[in-house]
Write a protein that holds these residues in place. Structure first.
Motif, PDB file in Angstrom:
ATOM      1  N   ASN A 116       0.990  -1.292   0.050  1.00  0.00           N
ATOM      2  CA  ASN A 116       0.112  -0.078   0.016  1.00  0.00           C
ATOM      3  C   ASN A 116       0.953   1.085   0.044  1.00  0.00           C
ATOM      4  O   ASN A 116       2.094   1.302   0.711  1.00  0.00           O
ATOM      5  N   HIS A 117       0.693   2.289  -0.544  1.00  0.00           N
ATOM      6  CA  HIS A 117       1.009   3.740  -0.719  1.00  0.00           C
ATOM      7  C   HIS A 117       0.722   4.295   0.322  1.00  0.00           C
ATOM      8  O   HIS A 117      -0.612   4.933   0.572  1.00  0.00           O
ATOM      9  N   ILE A 118       1.270   4.855   1.335  1.00  0.00           N
ATOM     10  CA  ILE A 118       0.863   5.480   2.697  1.00  0.00           C
ATOM     11  C   ILE A 118       1.605   6.632   2.800  1.00  0.00           C
ATOM     12  O   ILE A 118       1.621   7.270   3.866  1.00  0.00           O
ATOM     13  N   ALA A 119       2.451   7.273   1.878  1.00  0.00           N
ATOM     14  CA  ALA A 119       3.177   8.494   2.193  1.00  0.00           C
ATOM     15  C   ALA A 119       2.212   9.774   1.968  1.00  0.00           C
ATOM     16  O   ALA A 119       1.153   9.764   1.542  1.00  0.00           O
ATOM     17  N   GLY A 120       2.650  10.770   2.538  1.00  0.00           N
ATOM     18  CA  GLY A 120       2.096  12.000   2.686  1.00  0.00           C
ATOM     19  C   GLY A 120       0.762  12.023   3.554  1.00  0.00           C
ATOM     20  O   GLY A 120       0.600  11.281   4.350  1.00  0.00           O
ATOM     21  N   GLU A 121       0.212  13.217   3.212  1.00  0.00           N
ATOM     22  CA  GLU A 121      -1.059  13.711   4.124  1.00  0.00           C
ATOM     23  C   GLU A 121      -2.238  12.639   3.976  1.00  0.00           C
ATOM     24  O   GLU A 121      -2.761  12.174   4.742  1.00  0.00           O
ATOM     25  N   ALA A 122      -2.274  12.144   2.657  1.00  0.00           N
ATOM     26  CA  ALA A 122      -3.245  11.054   2.425  1.00  0.00           C
ATOM     27  C   ALA A 122      -3.244   9.827   3.209  1.00  0.00           C
ATOM     28  O   ALA A 122      -4.294   8.953   3.487  1.00  0.00           O
ATOM     29  N   GLY A 123      -1.909   9.292   3.286  1.00  0.00           N
ATOM     30  CA  GLY A 123      -1.434   7.934   4.179  1.00  0.00           C
ATOM     31  C   GLY A 123      -1.438   8.322   5.664  1.00  0.00           C
ATOM     32  O   GLY A 123      -1.083   7.409   6.394  1.00  0.00           O
TER      33      GLY A 123
END
Length: 391
Positions: A116-123
């Motif tokens: 799963n991509h969990i970088a940044g504010e979204a993650g």
């Protein structure tokens, strides 16, 4: 001596000479109006085509990744024990295509491998929920069966370069990939399948999955997730004017994607349920979207529509989305007519202003030259008979 007749002839000649300039200005304004009407029609059609093309570009990489990855001869070996080839391939795909929320493989024996991509504010919400380090950019979920048949799961976290920065302890597995909406339809198909809207297991938020089966030992299904909120964010970036709106809906009036994430979050289902019926467009309470849908429903065919809302005229376009990117779905685009006309209106006003200024500057000079030319002609006419009499 200049007589009354000569003054009258001068004014007639001057007025006749000015008319071509007036006709040129009128012709230019008419041309601008015609260009405005044609430009609005062309602009509306061109905008619909561009946004449709961008939707294809949003989905096509996912189709390609799912289709190619599912052809790997021994995909389980590539992914287990952090196999460098398989793991780096998935991380590279998530870095390059930010619209992909997750890539995963579900096996027929119940095992699962996902990234799963969990970088940044979204993650941030995901990282907080699973206790991932703040610098974690990817989270990999592993579900395996032990020698006693018990299924356990754990998470491994990686930074943006693919280096492990944390993990969780093994715990009893709570997810069976074989029971997920993306697994069964793909398992019995030889093509990439697009799921209906459902609730993702990893974050309890709605989205869509593209999946395809593969034949290996054991067989299974490869999938890629597209979050509904990311689709809404994509539409928010497609504004053609400040007051324009782009949204995706079904022929039955259900809303699939809308550019306002906050409003979509309040009407889309969340939680533990697996399936997620699409909400009705009317729940949004957006008069612009409702007006375009009403105009479309009246004709039942995609195309261009002009409708009035609260004293303001809107021009809209409805375009069919190929079934590959959404079954029975349509793209709606609406914009206030005055916002599209504004640049052309400003050009028309500037042209009129410059034309009037040009006439105000040149007309006196032109009249002076005409009067001077008439005087010269009259003087020659008077002097010619006198020269004849002298002879």
């Amino acid at each position: 001596m200049v007589t009354w007749q000569s003054q009258r002839s001068r004014s007639n000649v001057a007025s006749k000479s000015v008319w071509p300039a007036y006709f040129a200005i009128i012709a230019l304004l008419v041309l601008i109006v015609l260009a405005l009407a044609g430009g609005i029609i062309w602009y509306n059609m061109e905008t619909g085509a561009k946004i449709s093309e961008r939707i294809k570009l949003l989905y096509d990489p996912m189709y390609a990744i799912v289709g190619i990855a599912s052809q790997a001869p021994d995909i389980k070996t590539l992914l287990t024990d952090d196999g460098p080839a398989g793991m780096q391939m998935l991380l590279r795909a998530l870095r390059f295509y930010p619209q992909i929320l997750a890539l995963y493989v579900g096996f027929d024996d119940g095992d699962l491998f996902s990234v799963n991509h969990i970088a940044g504010e979204a993650g941030a919400r995901f990282r907080n929920f699973y206790g991932a380090p703040e610098n974690a950019a990817f989270a990999s979920r592993r579900i395996t069966s032990g020698s006693n048949g018990a299924r356990v799961e754990y998470w491994v976290f990686f930074d943006d370069s693919g280096v492990e920065v944390g993990h969780t302890d093994p715990a009893p597995a709570t997810l069976d990939p074989r029971q997920r909406p993306w697994y069964g339809p793909a398992l019995h198909s030889t093509h990439v399948e697009l799921s209906d809207l459902y609730i993702f297991a990893q974050n309890n938020e709605p989205g869509f999955t593209l999946s395809r089966s593969f034949q290996a030992n054991p067989p299974g299904v490869f999938g890629a997730d597209l979050a509904a909120m990311d689709l809404s964010d994509f539409l928010d970036k497609q504004r053609i004017t400040p007051g324009s709106l782009s949204f995706i809906f079904t022929r039955a009036g259900e809303i699939v994607a809308y550019p306002d994430q906050a409003r979509m979050a309040t009407i889309l289902p969340h939680g533990d349920q697996t399936t997620a019926p699409l909400p009705q467009l009317s729940v949004l309470k957006d008069p612009v979207a409702a007006g375009l849908f009403a105009a479309y429903r009246e004709s039942s065919t995609p195309g261009n529509f002009v409708y009035r809302l609260a004293g303001r005229r809107y021009i809209g376009r409805v375009v069919e989305i190929p079934a590959r990117y959404g079954r029975d779905q349509l793209l709606g685009i609406a914009a206030p007519l005055d916002e599209i006309e504004q640049p052309v209106i400003e050009l028309r006003n500037q042209t009129l202003l410059y034309s009037i200024a040009f006439l105000a500057f040149t007309l006196p000079l032109y009249v002076t030259l005409i009067v001077f030319w008439i005087d010269r002609r009259l003087e020659r006419g008077h002097s010619s008979p006198r020269a004849t009499e002298d002879d």
